[in-house]
Design an enzyme around this catalytic site. Structure first.
Site, mmCIF file in Angstrom:
data_model
loop_
_atom_site.group_PDB
_atom_site.id
_atom_site.type_symbol
_atom_site.label_atom_id
_atom_site.label_comp_id
_atom_site.label_asym_id
_atom_site.label_seq_id
_atom_site.Cartn_x
_atom_site.Cartn_y
_atom_site.Cartn_z
ATOM 1 N N ASN A 183 -2.131 2.502 3.896
ATOM 2 C CA ASN A 183 -2.910 3.680 4.304
ATOM 3 C C ASN A 183 -3.646 4.370 3.155
ATOM 4 O O ASN A 183 -4.686 4.970 3.363
ATOM 5 C CB ASN A 183 -2.024 4.674 5.068
ATOM 6 C CG ASN A 183 -0.825 5.125 4.294
ATOM 7 O OD1 ASN A 183 -0.455 4.533 3.270
ATOM 8 N ND2 ASN A 183 -0.180 6.178 4.768
ATOM 9 N N GLU A 280 9.572 5.848 -0.721
ATOM 10 C CA GLU A 280 8.671 6.786 -0.024
ATOM 11 C C GLU A 280 8.443 6.205 1.367
ATOM 12 O O GLU A 280 7.636 5.293 1.541
ATOM 13 C CB GLU A 280 7.342 6.906 -0.774
ATOM 14 C CG GLU A 280 7.442 7.503 -2.162
ATOM 15 C CD GLU A 280 7.754 8.986 -2.174
ATOM 16 O OE1 GLU A 280 7.797 9.598 -1.084
ATOM 17 O OE2 GLU A 280 7.973 9.527 -3.254
ATOM 18 N N CYS A 314 1.970 9.213 6.324
ATOM 19 C CA CYS A 314 3.437 9.314 6.391
ATOM 20 C C CYS A 314 3.928 10.736 6.653
ATOM 21 O O CYS A 314 4.887 10.953 7.377
ATOM 22 C CB CYS A 314 4.016 8.810 5.086
ATOM 23 S SG CYS A 314 3.300 9.618 3.640
ATOM 24 N N GLU A 494 7.357 11.355 -6.181
ATOM 25 C CA GLU A 494 6.122 10.979 -6.853
ATOM 26 C C GLU A 494 5.368 12.269 -7.141
ATOM 27 O O GLU A 494 5.585 13.285 -6.475
ATOM 28 C CB GLU A 494 5.296 10.042 -5.960
ATOM 29 C CG GLU A 494 6.057 8.739 -5.755
ATOM 30 C CD GLU A 494 5.274 7.590 -5.175
ATOM 31 O OE1 GLU A 494 4.612 7.806 -4.143
ATOM 32 O OE2 GLU A 494 5.353 6.482 -5.727
HETATM 33 N N1 LIG Z 1 6.410 8.468 2.117
HETATM 34 C C1 LIG Z 1 5.261 7.991 1.660
HETATM 35 O O1 LIG Z 1 4.779 8.378 0.619
HETATM 36 C C2 LIG Z 1 4.501 6.968 2.478
HETATM 37 C C3 LIG Z 1 3.162 6.744 2.193
HETATM 38 C C4 LIG Z 1 2.459 5.810 2.944
HETATM 39 C C5 LIG Z 1 3.086 5.118 3.981
HETATM 40 N N2 LIG Z 1 4.386 5.360 4.242
HETATM 41 C C6 LIG Z 1 5.048 4.662 5.366
HETATM 42 O O2 LIG Z 1 4.681 3.288 5.378
HETATM 43 C C7 LIG Z 1 4.686 2.778 6.689
HETATM 44 C C8 LIG Z 1 3.414 2.040 6.961
HETATM 45 O O3 LIG Z 1 3.153 1.132 5.947
HETATM 46 P P1 LIG Z 1 3.385 -0.438 6.112
HETATM 47 O O4 LIG Z 1 3.187 -0.823 7.531
HETATM 48 O O5 LIG Z 1 2.556 -1.096 5.060
HETATM 49 O O6 LIG Z 1 4.945 -0.585 5.755
HETATM 50 P P2 LIG Z 1 5.777 -1.911 5.544
HETATM 51 O O7 LIG Z 1 7.164 -1.487 5.261
HETATM 52 O O8 LIG Z 1 5.526 -2.880 6.618
HETATM 53 O O9 LIG Z 1 5.140 -2.583 4.232
HETATM 54 C C9 LIG Z 1 5.042 -1.875 3.010
HETATM 55 C C10 LIG Z 1 4.956 -2.881 1.875
HETATM 56 O O10 LIG Z 1 6.185 -3.593 1.781
HETATM 57 C C11 LIG Z 1 5.933 -4.989 1.726
HETATM 58 N N3 LIG Z 1 7.105 -5.660 2.304
HETATM 59 C C12 LIG Z 1 7.341 -5.920 3.618
HETATM 60 N N4 LIG Z 1 8.558 -6.493 3.755
HETATM 61 C C13 LIG Z 1 9.091 -6.598 2.502
HETATM 62 C C14 LIG Z 1 10.321 -7.107 1.988
HETATM 63 N N5 LIG Z 1 11.251 -7.622 2.791
HETATM 64 N N6 LIG Z 1 10.543 -7.051 0.667
HETATM 65 C C15 LIG Z 1 9.624 -6.496 -0.164
HETATM 66 N N7 LIG Z 1 8.424 -6.014 0.260
HETATM 67 C C16 LIG Z 1 8.165 -6.064 1.576
HETATM 68 C C17 LIG Z 1 4.641 -5.142 2.505
HETATM 69 O O11 LIG Z 1 4.014 -6.362 2.196
HETATM 70 C C18 LIG Z 1 3.864 -3.937 2.022
HETATM 71 O O12 LIG Z 1 3.289 -4.148 0.761
HETATM 72 C C19 LIG Z 1 4.872 3.983 7.590
HETATM 73 O O13 LIG Z 1 6.206 4.060 8.028
HETATM 74 C C20 LIG Z 1 4.550 5.153 6.677
HETATM 75 O O14 LIG Z 1 5.142 6.356 7.059
HETATM 76 C C21 LIG Z 1 5.111 6.258 3.513
HETATM 77 C C1 LIG Z 2 -2.546 12.552 0.511
HETATM 78 N N1 LIG Z 2 -1.713 12.838 1.677
HETATM 79 C C2 LIG Z 2 -2.577 13.203 2.790
HETATM 80 C C3 LIG Z 2 -0.831 13.965 1.397
HETATM 81 C C4 LIG Z 2 -0.972 11.638 2.073
HETATM 82 C C5 LIG Z 2 0.087 11.161 1.117
HETATM 83 C C6 LIG Z 2 0.554 9.755 1.381
HETATM 84 C C7 LIG Z 2 1.158 9.519 2.727
HETATM 85 O O1 LIG Z 2 0.901 8.611 3.495
#
Ligand SMILES: NC(=O)c1ccc[n+]([C@@H]2O[C@H](COP(=O)([O-])OP(=O)(O)OC[C@H]3O[C@@H](n4cnc5c(N)ncnc54)[C@H](O)[C@@H]3O)[C@@H](O)[C@H]2O)c1
Ligand SMILES: C[N+](C)(C)CCCC=O
Length: 520
Positions: A183, A280, A314, A494
């Protein structure tokens, strides 16, 4: 060739060249080709030595395939880690001020190339160019912030009896792995590499296979800015490549951004190597609107909390609790504004909502809306697919932003992270009741409150079980503030000074100034 900061309005040709050799493009949606390798090792783009399965990378705005990227295997992952290890030896020996200068230069280059990087991000992610530019601004600000901290990282001096003393040294961890979600591809890489590099670490970064393009540009920029070759490497691939990185014995730390289920797997792998992790993860955050709030700001806040990046954020405040007294007025206004959001070609200046990341994800979001209706929620606006008039966009992944009314706390749309443009409105009557309901979730990433009552605002955020709270705003992102979750939303932080703790370790040195008093 480096342009100076004053050359923001470069003529078209040099500006396109600034994209680097990986992208040959015009500025229009549907015209991009990506030809060069997207792995980066030892200071150059490389084809992976053992690139296996090819991942198709899509342009969400049109549904076109931008390129096919080979997933890195064991050999390539090892080469990237070895490259980082070699660079770590040089970088970790440099003073904080020396690191600061290089990082400031990287921040300057990003700032100078902001529009080009934002264009790449929009083409690969589908978010509006307006938002992508903000993401890139947050990215260079992050590097600038950690460059500033690099020079002041220090330990303590502690006086002991008899003139003896101790001191602590803040040391880097070694090779850190960054694994990103799709994202905020470029921004996530900066949020991880900024503090990591400032502390003297090296990094191997793996972006999501859906968005592999922009982070290679970051790697090139670090090299242009003067980091030792190999300090920041990129490997491409999905889960298998990520696992190889997490299990590599020479990796000292894993910083992960992604979903809760993947976060659990990462933690298990890290446990086997006693590696520290930052997680995260996802969220289902509450946004509480009290009846004394400034209505205009509260409505704007609710839109900010739900519809940035097509709702794929997220920390979104997707459970909007509204005090019953203002439910009708608030809902009417939110629906009116949501219906006015301009959807379409994300590279157009006036577009405010682009395309979702891919077809399966769009279908998943649609599935949540269907289920919400079946469970009794009312679609107050949107939620259906959107087909832009422009024929080149007809296979893109668009939908209208959705507001759901008549929601109950036990509905799936209120409990689960949808990660799409879907807001659930939930009425409440008392502060005590809303706090109980707001905290009744396994997640704890963020939360927000709108009220004019300053005591109530602070009381409410103090009671929210969430790592990132907003009062009278939502989803703003100053890099000076730590960001991260409670509960299933993860741990570690972070941004802000706090991130330094997660990319460094303390060594204590005890110095004897007298004779040894032995027990034996
Ligand atoms: N808290 C935060 O800062 C934050 C920010 C952005 C997105 N997110 C969360 O991320 C999710 C969406 O992102 P997504 O669909 O890319 O998530 P995802 O968990 O499917 O993938 C994230 C990353 O992990 C890798 N990955 C997948 N399986 C793995 C494994 N077994 N071992 C190591 N790496 C692996 C993927 O290739 C990708 O690079 C949502 O739940 C969102 O809330 C959190
Ligand atoms: C920059 N924002 C909008 C706070 C998003 C942080 C990363 C979460 O997905």
């Amino acid at each position: 060739e480096k342009a100076s900061a004053g050359e923001a309005a470069l003529p078209l040709l040099p500006r396109l060249r600034a994209l680097g050799p990986g992208l040959a493009m015009s500025s229009a949606t549907g015209t991009v080709t990506v030809q060069q390798p997207l792995n980066y090792r030892a200071g150059a783009r490389v084809q992976p030595t053992d690139g296996g399965q090819l991942e198709e990378v899509f342009e969400p705005a049109t549904g076109r395939v931008l390129c096919k990227v080979p997933c890195s295997g064991e050999k390539e992952v090892d080469l990237a880690v070895q490259s980082a290890k070699a660079a770590f030896k040089i970088w970790s020996q440099m003073s904080g001020m020396e690191r600061c200068r290089v990082m400031l230069e990287a921040a300057r280059i990003i700032r100078e190339q902001r529009d080009e990087i934002a264009t790449m991000e929009t083409i690969n992610n589908g978010k509006s160019i307006f938002e992508a530019r903000v993401d890139i601004d947050i990215s260079w600000q992050c590097l600038e912030y950690y460059a500033g901290l690099a020079g002041s990282l220090a330990g303590e001096h502690i006086q002991l009896p008899g003139g003896s003393f101790g001191y602590t040294r803040r040391e880097p961890l070694g090779v850190c792995v960054g694994i990103g979600a799709w994202n905020y591809p470029f921004q996530i890489a900066c949020w991880k590499s900024g503090p990591a590099l400032a502390c003297g670490n090296a990094m191997v970064f793996k972006p999501s296979p859906f968005t592999p393009i922009s982070v290679v540009r970051l790697a090139e920029i670090f090299t242009e800015a003067g980091v030792p070759k190999g300090l920041f490497n990129v490997v491409q691939g999905g889960a298998a490549t990520g696992q190889l990185l997490c299990q590599h014995p020479d990796v000292a730390k894993i910083s992960f951004t992604g979903s809760v289920p993947t976060g659990m797997k990462i933690m298990e792998m890290a446990a086997k190597g006693i590696k520290p992790v930052t997680l995260e993860l996802g969220g289902k955050s509450p946004l509480i609107i009290f009846s004394d709030a400034d209505l205009e700001n509260a409505v704007k806040g609710a839109l900010m909390a739900n519809f940035l990046t097509q709702g794929e954020v997220c920390c979104n405040g997707t459970r909007v609790f509204v005090e019953r007294k203002i439910l009708d007025t608030f809902t009417k206004e939110v629906v009116k504004r949501t219906q006015k959001i301009k959807i379409g070609d994300p590279l157009l200046e006036d577009t405010r909502m682009g395309a979702l990341i891919n077809r399966p994800h769009l279908n998943r979001v649609q599935g949540f809306i269907k289920q919400a209706k079946e469970q009794g929620a009312e679609v107050l606006c949107g939620g259906d697919l959107y087909v832009p008039d422009d024929p080149k966009l007809k296979n893109g992944y668009y939908m209208r932003p959705c507001v759901l009314g008549n929601c109950k706390d036990d509905m799936t749309c209120v409990k689960e992270e949808i990660f799409g443009p879907v807001m659930a409105i939930l009425p409440f009557d008392t502060e005590e009741e809303v706090l109980e309901r707001a905290n009744a979730t396994k997640f704890g990433l963020a939360g927000g409150v709108f009220t004019r009552d300053i005591q109530k605002a602070h009381r409410v955020v103090a009671a929210l079980k969430a790592g990132m709270c907003f009062i009278n705003n939502y989803n703003v992102s100053p890099v000076e503030l730590p960001f991260g979750g409670y509960k299933f939303s993860g741990f570690g932080r972070e941004n802000g000074r706090a991130a330094i703790e997660y990319y460094s370790q303390l060594k204590t040195v005890c110095v004897e100034m007298g004779d040894v008093e032995s027990v034996f």
